[in-house]
Every structure is written in structure tokens, then in C-alpha cells.
Design an enzyme around this catalytic site. Structure first.
Site, PDB file in Angstrom:
ATOM      1  N   SER A  25       0.822  -1.208   0.000  1.00  0.00           N
ATOM      2  CA  SER A  25       0.000   0.000   0.000  1.00  0.00           C
ATOM      3  C   SER A  25       0.852   1.252   0.000  1.00  0.00           C
ATOM      4  CB  SER A  25      -0.922  -0.006   1.216  1.00  0.00           C
ATOM      5  OG  SER A  25      -1.770  -1.130   1.199  1.00  0.00           O
ATOM      6  N   ASP A  51       2.374  -6.386  -8.255  1.00  0.00           N
ATOM      7  CA  ASP A  51       1.571  -5.165  -8.152  1.00  0.00           C
ATOM      8  C   ASP A  51       2.414  -3.906  -8.290  1.00  0.00           C
ATOM      9  OD1 ASP A  51      -0.680  -6.686  -7.796  1.00  0.00           O
ATOM     10  OD2 ASP A  51      -1.355  -5.633  -6.002  1.00  0.00           O
ATOM     11  N   ASN A  93      -3.887  -7.622 -12.196  1.00  0.00           N
ATOM     12  CA  ASN A  93      -4.972  -7.542 -11.227  1.00  0.00           C
ATOM     13  C   ASN A  93      -4.586  -6.624 -10.070  1.00  0.00           C
ATOM     14  OD1 ASN A  93      -7.469  -8.034 -10.103  1.00  0.00           O
ATOM     15  ND2 ASN A  93      -6.947 -10.038  -9.284  1.00  0.00           N
ATOM     16  N   GLY A  95      -5.212  -3.730  -8.110  1.00  0.00           N
ATOM     17  CA  GLY A  95      -6.293  -2.793  -7.843  1.00  0.00           C
ATOM     18  C   GLY A  95      -5.808  -1.402  -7.501  1.00  0.00           C
ATOM     19  N   SER A 168     -14.833   0.585  -1.984  1.00  0.00           N
ATOM     20  CA  SER A 168     -13.375   0.652  -1.851  1.00  0.00           C
ATOM     21  C   SER A 168     -12.922   2.035  -1.420  1.00  0.00           C
ATOM     22  CB  SER A 168     -12.710   0.300  -3.185  1.00  0.00           C
ATOM     23  OG  SER A 168     -11.307   0.424  -3.089  1.00  0.00           O
ATOM     24  N   SER A 169     -12.031   2.060  -0.443  1.00  0.00           N
ATOM     25  CA  SER A 169     -11.415   3.331  -0.043  1.00  0.00           C
ATOM     26  C   SER A 169     -10.443   3.821  -1.108  1.00  0.00           C
ATOM     27  CB  SER A 169     -10.670   3.152   1.285  1.00  0.00           C
ATOM     28  OG  SER A 169      -9.577   2.256   1.138  1.00  0.00           O
ATOM     29  N   GLN A 170     -10.062   2.950  -2.037  1.00  0.00           N
ATOM     30  CA  GLN A 170      -9.110   3.344  -3.076  1.00  0.00           C
ATOM     31  C   GLN A 170      -9.670   4.440  -3.970  1.00  0.00           C
ATOM     32  OE1 GLN A 170      -7.992  -0.268  -5.088  1.00  0.00           O
ATOM     33  NE2 GLN A 170      -6.855  -1.056  -3.331  1.00  0.00           N
ATOM     34  N   ASP A 295      -7.768  -7.183   4.330  1.00  0.00           N
ATOM     35  CA  ASP A 295      -6.781  -8.155   3.856  1.00  0.00           C
ATOM     36  C   ASP A 295      -6.318  -9.094   4.963  1.00  0.00           C
ATOM     37  OD1 ASP A 295      -6.922  -7.263   1.281  1.00  0.00           O
ATOM     38  OD2 ASP A 295      -5.166  -5.972   1.397  1.00  0.00           O
ATOM     39  N   ASN A 318     -16.987  -5.958   0.982  1.00  0.00           N
ATOM     40  CA  ASN A 318     -15.891  -5.609   0.077  1.00  0.00           C
ATOM     41  C   ASN A 318     -15.046  -6.806  -0.314  1.00  0.00           C
ATOM     42  OD1 ASN A 318     -16.834  -3.068   0.434  1.00  0.00           O
ATOM     43  ND2 ASN A 318     -15.029  -2.232   1.420  1.00  0.00           N
ATOM     44  N   LYS A 322     -12.666  -8.385  -4.293  1.00  0.00           N
ATOM     45  CA  LYS A 322     -11.203  -8.407  -4.261  1.00  0.00           C
ATOM     46  C   LYS A 322     -10.698  -9.232  -5.448  1.00  0.00           C
ATOM     47  CE  LYS A 322     -10.449  -6.063  -0.419  1.00  0.00           C
ATOM     48  NZ  LYS A 322      -9.625  -4.846  -0.367  1.00  0.00           N
ATOM     49  N   GLU A 323      -9.498  -9.808  -5.331  1.00  0.00           N
ATOM     50  CA  GLU A 323      -8.957 -10.603  -6.424  1.00  0.00           C
ATOM     51  C   GLU A 323      -9.873 -11.773  -6.785  1.00  0.00           C
ATOM     52  OE1 GLU A 323      -5.353  -8.406  -4.941  1.00  0.00           O
ATOM     53  OE2 GLU A 323      -7.317  -9.024  -4.209  1.00  0.00           O
ATOM     54  N   ARG A 326     -13.659 -13.408  -1.962  1.00  0.00           N
ATOM     55  CA  ARG A 326     -12.992 -14.082  -0.849  1.00  0.00           C
ATOM     56  C   ARG A 326     -13.970 -14.637   0.177  1.00  0.00           C
ATOM     57  NH1 ARG A 326      -8.058  -9.731  -0.033  1.00  0.00           N
ATOM     58  NH2 ARG A 326      -6.866 -10.376  -1.880  1.00  0.00           N
ATOM     59  N   HIS A 372      -3.602 -14.253  -4.146  1.00  0.00           N
ATOM     60  CA  HIS A 372      -2.429 -14.375  -3.287  1.00  0.00           C
ATOM     61  C   HIS A 372      -2.797 -14.526  -1.817  1.00  0.00           C
ATOM     62  CE1 HIS A 372      -2.420  -9.776  -2.480  1.00  0.00           C
ATOM     63  NE2 HIS A 372      -3.525 -10.085  -3.125  1.00  0.00           N
ATOM     64  N   ARG A 373      -3.796 -13.806  -1.358  1.00  0.00           N
ATOM     65  CA  ARG A 373      -4.141 -13.883   0.064  1.00  0.00           C
ATOM     66  C   ARG A 373      -4.843 -15.190   0.412  1.00  0.00           C
ATOM     67  NH1 ARG A 373      -1.670  -9.905   1.769  1.00  0.00           N
ATOM     68  NH2 ARG A 373      -1.740  -7.858   0.774  1.00  0.00           N
ATOM     69  N   LYS A 398       2.134 -11.760  -6.337  1.00  0.00           N
ATOM     70  CA  LYS A 398       1.430 -10.485  -6.436  1.00  0.00           C
ATOM     71  C   LYS A 398       1.892  -9.502  -5.361  1.00  0.00           C
ATOM     72  CE  LYS A 398      -3.218  -8.733  -7.266  1.00  0.00           C
ATOM     73  NZ  LYS A 398      -3.216  -7.515  -6.477  1.00  0.00           N
TER      74      LYS A 398
END
Length: 419
Positions: A25, A51, A93, A95, A168-170, A295, A318, A322-323, A326, A372-373, A398
Site C-alpha cells: 500500500s 503489483d 490484477n 487494484g 473501496s477506499s481506493q 486483507d 468488500n 477483491k482478487e 474471498r 495471493h491472500r 502479487k
């Protein structure tokens, strides 16, 4: 056929010291802000993964010089703006890179197309595009997901914009970082109280301040950003808190002690708040709100499978974007270990907990959904259960390319079962 990796229980406490990758991040925020500054910045302790490489490659395509003198350093020289690339930007991927660069593309003169892989093409970006449109930036994505086409006009005037950050906060972070490059002040406000992982907005504001921007909160969900632009700086990036959660969980599952190089209370990333919940294992609370440490949820879910009492995870909407989805994926994989171990209830996940969870009678391959997670968290089952294998283990590249080597350095035996 993709690789499958067997994870054997170590049969002892895992004790040792590990070097975590830098925060994804913070690295991606710092790369973009350094690229928008005029002059040279040095980012040390940075993450080098899929990423962040996508972000670095995109910046190079937009006129920024990005050098990599060693395995954890980026040297970035910006020109105070971005050029329109000669072709589409492919961001896999990633984000953060996709959302951040979609906003930053408003600073170019010309057309910018941002695309990703099949997974990224299912991740929503509509709320960000609506906000950009309100600021006079023409951006379109016919499906509401990438590919995105942005027509840059060489800058941004200023004004006020509202954004729905429920998914998303993004979206908020992308607008805040763009806002400092406007010609006039910009106020960014939430359309409601919901925001995915608010702590990441604080992370964005802290990074902006390091690169010379001025932003102040004007309310519980509003910020006013001054048109300062950015100046270069040297930044040491802290270890990745999401990656730390796997090591903290490995400690608890094996009764060990793993030094991740930074005390939990010194992390600035939101996922570090998971430490207190992990430390409570096997007596985790009956209710956990995962909305502000998204995450870390997969790690906590695996621990909950061995908890003394059931755990209900809430605030997980949320996780569906994600990828992979989840929430659903975690439920499916836990139930493959034992029927009824987990169940979805709307956007919540209930894990019943089984301290004496028996190992599978035969080899069980846990699917990772190219996420990945999912791979890194599900591997933790192998610390206690025999016959656990992880499909597509390479997807950890990733964000944590050295994950399997890190487990092996602690004494975890890994077997390549299929190639």
C-alpha cells in the site's frame, strides 16, 4: 498443469526472525507521488512484486524515470506531471495501480487506456469514474469495470466532488492524490458514512504530506486539498502489515515466536489491528468486524477454524470484489476440510471453530482462485493438519514473492506435488 505445493506440519514451535516485504500500500502510493513530483526521490525498503512492478512500468510509460538499483529500492525522477502513453497500460490484477492511475491520467494530454487481466475486468470502478466526471474529467468504462478510457486535458481545475466509497477506499485515495495537482483547491467528500477500510485513507494522507501536499479534514467524511503539487523526498517504507499477519498467526498455531522486524504497535497500516485478535487465539471474540482490516480477514478466518468457540465475521461485503470473491471462497475451502465448518450469511461469514479439527483422510488440495491472500492464509492450515496442499502457489508473487521461502526458513517442510 499448475503446480501444487504440500505443506507439512512442523511438529514444533516456529521460532525465528523473518524479513517481510515492504508495504504494498505504501510502496504504490509513494511510487505515484514520486512520479508526480518534479525531481528525484529514493524509496527504500520498497516492495518488489507483481503489483508494484505494474505501477512502475506504467509510470515509465507515462514519462517518469524509475530505476531499481537493488532489490528493495526505487529511484524515481518525475517531471511534475504525466505524459499520455503510446499504448494501453496493462496492470494485471493490481487494484491500487488501476484505481490510482485512472485518476492520475487526468493530468495527461490525450487518451489513456487502462486495462487488466480477467479478474481485474470484474472489479468495479464506476464510483471513481462518476467522481472524475463531476470534476470535468471524461472517463468511461462500458462495463463499470476495466478497461477504462480517460481523456486527459493536462490538468484539473478544482472544486468539490462526492464519491461513494462503500466498495473501496481506493476511490477516495485516488481522488485525494490527484487533487493536490489541481489548479484550485479540491474538496473530496463521501456520499455516505460507509467506506471500505478508512485507515487506508489516513495512509494516503500521510504519504501525501511526506511529498509536500496539504490536506485537512473538513468533516468526518470530507477533506480539502490545497493545489500544492508534490515535491520529491526520500522515504523508508515500513514492512507489510498484511504479510505480518501470516507470521503472527503461525506463532499462535505452533506456540512459537517469530520476529517480523517491527513491533505490532509501530505499524501504520490498518491490517496491523488484527494483531490483538490473533494474540487472543484460541479465545478470539465471538464477533469480528472485518471492514477496516479486509486483507487480514483470510488469516483470521483460518485461525477461527481452530478457535475454542464460533466466530462471526461481519462487514465483509468488500471481500466479494477483491482478487476473487474471498467471502465465498473462504467458506467453500473451509467446508472442504470439514462439512459445516463455515457458512455464509449474507455478507457475513460464520466459522464454527474446532480446536481438534481432524486432518483430511487423504490429500486435500485447497484452491486459491489465483488470489495471493487465499494462498498465503490457507497454507496456515498445513501448520496443524496433515495432507494439506495449496494449488497455484505462485500467485503469491502479487505481493509476497518470497512467502514460501520465508516459511521454509522457519522450518516448514514444503513439497512440490505436481508440476
Amino acid at each position: 498443469m499448475s503446480q501444487v505445493l504440500g505443506v507439512r506440519p512442523p511438529g514444533r514451535a516456529l521460532i525465528g526472525q523473518v524479513k517481510l516485504p515492504g508495504s504494498k500500500s505504501i510502496t504504490n502510493r509513494a511510487l505515484l507521488l514520486a512520479g508526480l513530483a518534479r525531481g528525484s526521490s529514493r524509496l527504500t525498503g520498497a516492495l518488489k512484486s507483481d503489483d508494484t512492478r505494474y505501477m512502475a512500468q506504467a509510470l515509465r510509460a507515462m514519462g517518469v524515470t524509475v530505476d531499481e538499483p537493488d532489490a528493495t529500492t526505487f529511484e524515481v525522477t518525475g517531471r511534475g506531471g504525466l505524459l499520455a502513453p503510446t499504448g494501453p497500460l496493462f496492470l494485471g490484477n493490481a487494484g491500487t495501480a488501476t484505481r490510482f492511475l485512472t485518476a492520475a491520467a487526468a493530468l495527461t494530454e490525450g487518451e489513456v487506456v487502462i486495462d487488466g487481466d480477467s479478474h481485474m475486468r470484474r472489479r468495479p470502478i464506476g464510483p471513481l469514474l462518476q467522481a472524475l466526471d463531476a470534476l470535468g474529467v471524461k472517463a468511461e468504462a462500458p462495463t463499470g469495470c476495466p478497461p477504462v478510457r480517460i481523456l486527459g486535458r493536462g490538468g484539473l481545475e478544482g472544486g468539490r466532488v462526492e464519491v461513494d466509497a462503500g466498495l473501496s477506499s481506493q476511490y477516495v485515495s485516488a481522488l485525494l492524490m490527484l487533487a493536490a495537482c489541481a489548479r484550485e483547491p479540491v474538496e473530496v467528500a463521501l456520499t455516505g458514512a460507509d467506506i471500505g477500510a478508512r485507515g487506508y485513507v489516513e495512509l494516503t494522507l500521510a504519504a501525501m504530506e511526506r511529498f509536500g501536499a496539504t490536506a485537512e479534514a473538513t468533516g468526518p467524511g470530507a477533506w480539502r486539498v490545497q493545489p500544492t503539487g508534490y515535491r520529491p523526498c526520500d522515504l523508508a517504507i515500513e514492512p507489510d502489515a498484511s504479510a505480518a499477519t501470516y507470521m503472527w498467526a503461525a506463532e499462535r498455531l505452533t506456540g512459537g515466536r517469530i520476529d517480523v522486524g517491527l513491533p505490532s504497535q509501530d505499524f501504520t497500516q490498518p491490517d496491523a489491528s488484527a494483531y490483538a485478535l490473533i494474540a487472543a487465539f484460541p479465545h478470539m471474540p465471538a464477533m469480528i468486524d472485518g471492514s477496516q482490516m479486509q486483507d487480514a480477514v483470510p488469516t483470521l478466518v483460518v485461525l477461527a477454524a481452530f478457535n475454542a468457540t464460533p466466530v462471526r465475521f461481519t462487514g465483509l461485503a468488500n471481500l466479494r470484489v477483491k482478487e476473487c470473491d474471498r467471502l465465498s471462497a473462504l467458506s467453500i475451502e473451509l467446508q472442504s476440510l470439514r462439512a459445516g465448518l463455515a457458512r455464509e450469511e449474507g455478507d457475513a461469514l460464520v466459522v464454527l471453530g474446532a480446536p481438534d479439527l481432524p486432518p483430511p483422510t487423504g490429500l486435500i488440495r485447497l484452491r486459491t482462485y489465483k488470489d495471493h491472500r487465499m494462498a498465503m492464509s490457507l497454507a496456515l492450515f498445513g501448520l496443524r493438519l496433515e495432507n494439506v496442499a495449496i494449488e497455484d502457489p505462485g500467485c503469491v508473487a502479487k505481493t509476497f514473492p518470497g512467502y514460501w521461502d520465508t516459511l521454509a526458513s522457519l522450518g516448514v517442510e514444503l513439497d512440490i506435488l505436481q508440476a
